[in-house]
Design a protein around this motif. Structure first.
Motif: not given
Length: 427
Positions: A390-399
């Protein structure tokens, strides 16, 4: 209360029979309230039920009403931005974990179909078709990349070989992925919903979430009832609206159009796609197609930014189909529809948690069939306290999109125009 029906699509017309599901008209308590009965919500519910959670699913319309019941039906691996792009953005460690998950969604679909005996016309084999030498070089690089992450069911196709699998003279080559494939997407969703109910889960249709009462014991309100839960999973994707404003700010609904021919008959169908593989080309604004279980051709393509419904879908898509298959010039189109998917600026899914108990996954950006099934597993793991994936996806940067919600549509359309020119001139 309004009764929202499926759009007039081939999928709705050929859907398996299912029992009616009631609207929520009471106050209920559960461990997990899932908002949305598409693939993300149904996959989450199944994994949670298999691990002992009580689950209630709220669906604003009918199971699979959104993208899950309207898409091209293709099982395509990886994400809308591939693993090498992710690696350049977040580094090798996080990319390694995301790369290991990139091919899991298709396996989950096949496991669900087998375990719960879901009748959804599952067929193996998907082709990426190259229109230019540059696209063929990209496929060669993609094959090496995917094999680096353990995915080996791949075969490069030269011009002779691709003519053996698709009767289209536009392509210079391609790549066959035998772990890809295709399904009747609405019947897959309906089968997963039946599996949810077989495990004791409850699904309420015609029950839109209109408000979330946040806090230690969150409550989801519908027009005629409410659900008290320990956890909430928000899985509305392009059909979520403004229920969670912080999610709407970083995403944009987009429409894609699909047509379906009349039945072609065994001989003509086999002439078009002899091995019954699905196909998508390698353009930025790509076309995709496949045969149905009753030998029709489903053909899709195009993007409408901001998710408007075009006035004449057939006029947009039929010329694309005839460019690939001029031999179908006299074939009648029986169905035409549009469906929305959720686009993010990075083209990568957005996964995260609001407070301690509201989880979400959204923004598949056109790669939703496989990713959503993986997302359900990853969300269920997080609720069980296993959060590494879950954290691997959650840590992706988004803008947020430049210019906010007012200007996101014209900016995205301008970018698509630019890439469309690159496709046209082989740049």
């Amino acid at each position: 209360m309004a009764n929202t029906l499926y759009p007039e699509s081939y999928y709705a017309a050929s859907a398996n029979a299912v029992p009616p599901r009631p609207a929520l008209q009471d106050d209920v308590e559960t461990d997990v309230c899932v908002i949305g009965a598409g693939y993300t919500g149904l996959s989450s519910a199944l994994f949670l039920l298999e691990n002992g959670f009580r689950v209630t699913v709220l669906e604003a319309a009918k199971v699979g009403f959104g993208a899950s019941g309207r898409n091209g039906g293709q099982i395509v691996n990886s994400y809308s931005r591939d693993i090498d792009v992710i690696e350049r953005s977040v580094g090798p460690k996080q990319a390694q974990l995301l790369g290991q998950m990139a091919f899991e969604g298709g396996r989950i679909i096949r496991e669900r179909v087998a375990k719960y005996n879901i009748q959804c016309d599952l067929k193996d084999g998907g082709v990426f078709a190259a229109l230019t030498a540059k696209q063929m070089v990209h496929l060669e690089s993609q094959k090496r990349l995917w094999e680096r992450f353990g995915h080996t069911q791949l075969e490069l196709l030269d011009q002779r070989r691709i003519r053996e699998v698709v009767a289209c003279d536009q392509y210079v080559g391609g790549m066959l992925d035998m772990s890809g494939g295709h399904i009747h997407p609405l019947n897959l969703a309906l089968g997963e919903a039946a599996a949810v109910e077989s495990l004791g889960g409850t699904i309420y249709e015609q029950s839109p979430a209109v408000r979330i009462e946040r806090g230690a014991n969150p409550v989801v309100h519908t027009p005629q009832g409410k659900v008290r839960a320990k956890f909430i999973i928000v899985a509305g994707n392009a059909y979520l609206g403004n229920l969670v404003p912080e999610l709407a700010a970083k995403s944009m609904p987009c429409g894609t159009q699909v047509i379906t021919t009349e039945p072609l008959g065994d001989e003509q169908a086999k002439a078009l796609l002899p091995q019954d593989y699905c196909v998508e080309d390698c353009n930025y604004l790509l076309d995709y197609y496949r045969l149905t279980g009753d030998k029709r051709l489903i053909f899709g393509g195009g993007v409408v930014y901001g998710a408007r419904d075009p006035a004449n879908i057939e006029a947009i898509i039929r010329p694309k189909m005839l460019k690939a298959f001029p031999q179908l010039k006299d074939v009648k189109i029986d169905y035409a529809w549009t469906g929305n998917f959720l686009l993010t600026l990075s083209r990568l899914p957005q996964v995260g948690r609001l407070g301690d108990n509201i989880y979400y996954s959204q923004g598949c950006s056109g790669h939703g069939v496989t990713y959503t099934h993986l997302a359900g597993k990853v969300l269920a793991e997080a609720l069980r306290g296993q959060a590494e994936r879950f954290d691997a996806f959650a840590d992706l940067p988004h803008y947020p999109f430049p210019g906010g919600q007012l200007l996101r549509t014209p900016f995205a359309a301008l970018g698509a125009w630019y890439y469309g020119l690159r496709d046209k001139f082989g740049m």
